[in-house]
Design a protein around this motif. Structure first.
Motif, PDB file in Angstrom:
ATOM      1  N   ILE A  53      35.839  30.899  61.023  1.00 39.28           N
ATOM      2  CA  ILE A  53      36.505  29.592  60.994  1.00 39.28           C
ATOM      3  C   ILE A  53      37.903  29.785  60.407  1.00 39.28           C
ATOM      4  N   VAL A 108      32.895  21.940  62.063  1.00 36.80           N
ATOM      5  CA  VAL A 108      32.257  22.944  61.207  1.00 36.80           C
ATOM      6  C   VAL A 108      30.988  22.388  60.582  1.00 36.80           C
ATOM      7  N   VAL A 127      28.893  27.077  64.343  1.00 35.37           N
ATOM      8  CA  VAL A 127      29.394  27.915  63.249  1.00 35.37           C
ATOM      9  C   VAL A 127      28.340  28.947  62.852  1.00 35.37           C
ATOM     10  N   TRP A 131      28.669  33.025  63.256  1.00 32.50           N
ATOM     11  CA  TRP A 131      28.501  33.923  62.115  1.00 32.50           C
ATOM     12  C   TRP A 131      27.420  34.958  62.402  1.00 32.50           C
TER      13      TRP A 131
END
Length: 147
Positions: A53, A108, A127, A131
Motif C-alpha cells: 500500500i 485498504v 490488501v 500481502w
C-alpha cells in the motif's frame, strides 16, 4: 514375473513418481517465494506493508493502524486506539476515526456490520491478498472467516 505383478509395480512406481513431482513443485514454489522476498528486501530495504500500500508510506499512523488490523483481524475505534497507545505511547480516537475514513477511501479498510461493538473495521480482502501474494502464501478466502 507374471504380467499382473509387473503392472502393479509399474502403477506403484507411477504413484511414487507423482508424489515426488508434487513435492518438488512445492519446494520449487517455496524457493521462488523466498527469492522474491529477498529481491523485495534488497529493493525496498525491508518488508513493510507500505510495499503493498504505497499510499500510506509517509503516514506512520495509517501504517500502524494497518498493522494493528493485521494483528487483531477486526476491531472498533476504541480497540484500535488502545492498541496504538500501547505501541506508540499516544493515540486519539478522533485521529484514529479520521485515519480509518481515509483508509476506507483508499480501499485498504472496510467497515463490517456488528451488533454489539458499533462500527468494526477490518482490512480489505484485496490488501490481505496482495500481502499474502507478496510473501508467497496462497490462501483461499472461502476458508478464512477473518477476512
Amino acid at each position: 514375473m507374471p504380467e499382473e505383478d509387473l503392472a502393479r509395480e509399474v502403477q506403484e512406481l507411477r504413484k511414487a513418481l507423482d508424489a515426488m513431482k508434487a513435492s518438488f513443485e512445492l519446494v520449487s514454489q517455496m524457493a521462488q517465494s523466498y527469492l522474491r522476498l529477498l529481491n523485495i528486501y534488497a529493493e525496498y530495504g525491508g518488508l513493510s506493508i507500505d510495499v503493498v500500500i504505497p499510499e500510506i508510506k509517509h503516514d506512520p499512523i495509517a501504517r500502524e493502524i494497518v498493522k494493528v488490523l493485521f494483528d487483531l483481524k477486526r476491531a472498533n475505534v476504541s480497540q484500535i486506539t488502545r492498541e496504538l497507545k500501547g505501541r506508540r505511547g499516544k493515540a486519539s480516537r478522533n485521529t484514529v476515526r479520521a485515519k480509518l475514513e481515509e483508509l476506507k477511501g483508499l480501499g485498504v479498510v472496510r467497515e463490517i456490520p456488528s451488533d454489539d461493538r458499533g462500527k468494526v473495521y477490518a482490512l480489505s480482502r484485496d490488501v490481505v491478498k496482495k500481502w499474502l501474494d507478496l510473501i508467497g502464501m496462497p490462501i483461499r478466502f472461502e476458508q478464512a472467516k477473518d477476512y
